[in-house]
Design a protein around this motif. Structure first.
Motif, PDB file in Angstrom:
ATOM      1  N   VAL A 393       0.833  -1.204   0.000  1.00 40.03           N
ATOM      2  CA  VAL A 393       0.000   0.000   0.000  1.00 40.03           C
ATOM      3  C   VAL A 393       0.866   1.252   0.000  1.00 40.03           C
ATOM      4  O   VAL A 393       0.623   2.207  -0.752  1.00 40.03           O
ATOM      5  CB  VAL A 393      -0.947  -0.011   1.228  1.00 40.03           C
ATOM      6  N   LYS A 397       0.751   3.421  -3.346  1.00 36.36           N
ATOM      7  CA  LYS A 397       0.070   4.714  -3.159  1.00 36.36           C
ATOM      8  C   LYS A 397       0.989   5.865  -3.570  1.00 36.36           C
ATOM      9  O   LYS A 397       0.546   6.880  -4.122  1.00 36.36           O
ATOM     10  CB  LYS A 397      -0.355   4.892  -1.704  1.00 36.36           C
ATOM     11  N   TYR A 419      -5.241  -2.720  -0.569  1.00 40.68           N
ATOM     12  CA  TYR A 419      -6.123  -2.103   0.432  1.00 40.68           C
ATOM     13  C   TYR A 419      -7.153  -3.129   0.921  1.00 40.68           C
ATOM     14  O   TYR A 419      -7.406  -3.272   2.131  1.00 40.68           O
ATOM     15  CB  TYR A 419      -6.854  -0.898  -0.166  1.00 40.68           C
ATOM     16  N   ASP A 424      -8.852  -2.505   4.411  1.00 40.91           N
ATOM     17  CA  ASP A 424      -9.307  -1.125   4.206  1.00 40.91           C
ATOM     18  C   ASP A 424     -10.223  -1.090   2.984  1.00 40.91           C
ATOM     19  O   ASP A 424      -9.822  -0.706   1.886  1.00 40.91           O
ATOM     20  CB  ASP A 424      -8.099  -0.203   4.023  1.00 40.91           C
ATOM     21  N   ASN A 427     -11.005   2.592   1.108  1.00 35.67           N
ATOM     22  CA  ASN A 427     -10.017   3.060   0.133  1.00 35.67           C
ATOM     23  C   ASN A 427      -9.936   2.116  -1.058  1.00 35.67           C
ATOM     24  O   ASN A 427      -9.667   2.545  -2.195  1.00 35.67           O
ATOM     25  CB  ASN A 427      -8.649   3.195   0.794  1.00 35.67           C
TER      26      ASN A 427
END
Length: 453
Positions: A393, A397, A419, A424, A427
């Motif tokens: 991530v 990202k 994610y 998560d 996201n």
């Protein structure tokens, strides 16, 4: 003589030896200013304060740096009760001549006396309140306020003048004349005072003939050493006539008391009640003013605190930006970690850098950008395949922050997957939706559609 441009002592030189300024016209202006100052000094010596003020103002028009004239102007204002105007002139004088200036002594004498400052403050409030009463046509309340003003500041000429005007409107010409004479003792040739006094004298003169008409019906003659005054038409009356006249006199006296005395008593009672009301309003106004002053002080302190807080925050931001720049430089050239260097450089705020800092950032960012996306994507993809979704991530990202479409959307797709597998979902749905919007019909879009509701 000093130079008006550089404040250098030029003596009698026409050209300043330091900056080369032409002082000829300035010297002429200073001489004229000194003449008007001497004229103002002579007028002040004979208590022609208003004339002195005019001369001193003219002196300052020719040379605003004439601190002697400005200090004397302040004293003239103080003599007529205009303390605020006096303080203003002395503050200006002190700014023009910080050293060896008597204005400092005058300011210390006034500002160190707290009771005097309070009296000045109360004088201004009560005078303004008196003006308000005049506008409201409440002359009796205005007279009460002006008497208090004169009690606090007996030299305030404009208070004497306004009080005299009110007395003139009330028909109390002798009292108005006395008030104007008191103003004349402070400033002998004040034009306003003399104009009002002339008007009072004219009105008094017009009323005098009416007071002496009774004398036309009297005659006088000499009896030995005595002067006898009696009416022209006199006749003796009987006892009954005398008693009737006595009863009539008593009745007239009672009527006079009922018509003149009782209304005056009532009027005085009303005036006392109004005066008590004014005092109560003054007390409330003073307390409100004190509360307002304290609130202003609190606001000023809060603004000062906010300003210092903002300054500290700005310093912290600049420090963090330069620290990030140095760390990015270290990781790229020393550790040869392109991804780490690229991640750190994203925290740099270019607007806070100086000229050399911006140059260093530009050079370093150009070097990092060439291989940053490729290396970061590679590390993120490898971390994803190895099940290290947290690292995946972070790296993916960093790539998507600069280019979501990198590798035909694979950076965004694997970031969404990382994610989701990292727990998560919020996201993950964002990047799944990006894949659906931009890469419809691909295997990535078909997988993304399963996780977007």
């Amino acid at each position: 003589m000093f130079c008006y441009r550089c404040n250098n002592q030029a003596g009698s030189e026409v050209i300043c030896p330091k900056c080369g300024a032409n002082l000829y016209y300035f010297q002429k202006a200073c001489k004229i200013s000194n003449r008007y100052y001497n004229d103002g000094l002579e007028k002040a010596g004979v208590r022609n304060i208003s004339g002195a003020i005019i001369s001193l103002k003219t002196s300052l028009k020719f040379n605003k740096y004439n601190t002697d004239a400005r200090n004397l102007l302040g004293l003239c204002y103080l003599e007529t009760g205009e303390t605020v105007a006096a303080l203003s002139e002395w503050v200006i004088s002190k700014n023009y001549q910080p050293q060896e200036n008597r204005a400092s002594e005058y300011l210390d004498q006034v500002q160190s006396n707290k009771s005097r400052l309070d009296a000045i403050n109360q004088t201004i409030k009560k005078y303004n309140q008196a003006l308000l009463y005049c506008q409201q046509d409440s002359r009796d309340l205005a007279i009460i306020q002006l008497k208090k003003v004169i009690g606090l500041n007996p030299r305030l000429v404009k208070a004497h003048q306004l009080l005299a005007l009110l007395y003139m409107q009330e028909g109390k010409l002798e009292t108005a004349k006395k008030t104007l004479r008191n103003a004349g003792k402070i400033d002998t040739d004040n034009t306003t005072t003399l104009r009002y006094l002339k008007e009072v004298n004219r009105r008094i003169k017009e009323e005098k003939p009416n007071r002496n008409t009774a004398g036309d019906d009297l005659i006088s003659y000499q009896s030995g050493n005595d002067t006898i005054i009696m009416p022209k038409h006199f006749r003796e009356t009987s006892l009954a006539g005398t008693l009737v006249a006595l009863v009539i006199g008593i009745l007239i006296g009672c009527a006079t008391i009922g018509v003149l005395v009782v209304p005056n008593v009532r009027k005085n009672a009303k005036a006392d009640a109004k005066a008590q009301l004014v005092d109560a309003n003054d007390t409330i106004s003073q307390n409100a003013q004190m509360i307002e002053t304290l609130n202003k002080q609190i606001e000023e302190l809060q603004e000062q605190l906010d300003s210092e807080t903002k300054t500290k925050e700005q310093v912290d931001k600049v420090s963090a930006t330069y620290e990030a720049l140095v760390r990015g430089y270290y990781y790229y050239y020393v550790k040869e970690d392109v991804v780490k260097a690229g991640n750190i450089l994203q925290k740099v705020d270019k607007t806070l850098l100086g000229k050399s800092g911006k140059s260093t950032y530009k050079e370093l960012n150009a070097a990092v950008s060439a291989t940053y996306l490729e290396t970061a994507f590679k590390q993120g993809y490898e971390a994803y395949n190895q099940g290290d979704y947290t690292t995946a991530v972070t790296d993916l990202k960093a790539v998507c922050d600069q280019d979501k479409a990198y590798q035909d959307g694979q950076a965004a797709y694997y970031l969404a997957q990382a994610y989701r597998k990292n727990g998560d979902d919020a996201n993950a749905r964002k990047f799944y939706q990006y894949i659906l919007d931009h890469y419809e019909g691909t295997d990535m879009a078909r997988t993304a559609s399963q996780y977007v509701q």
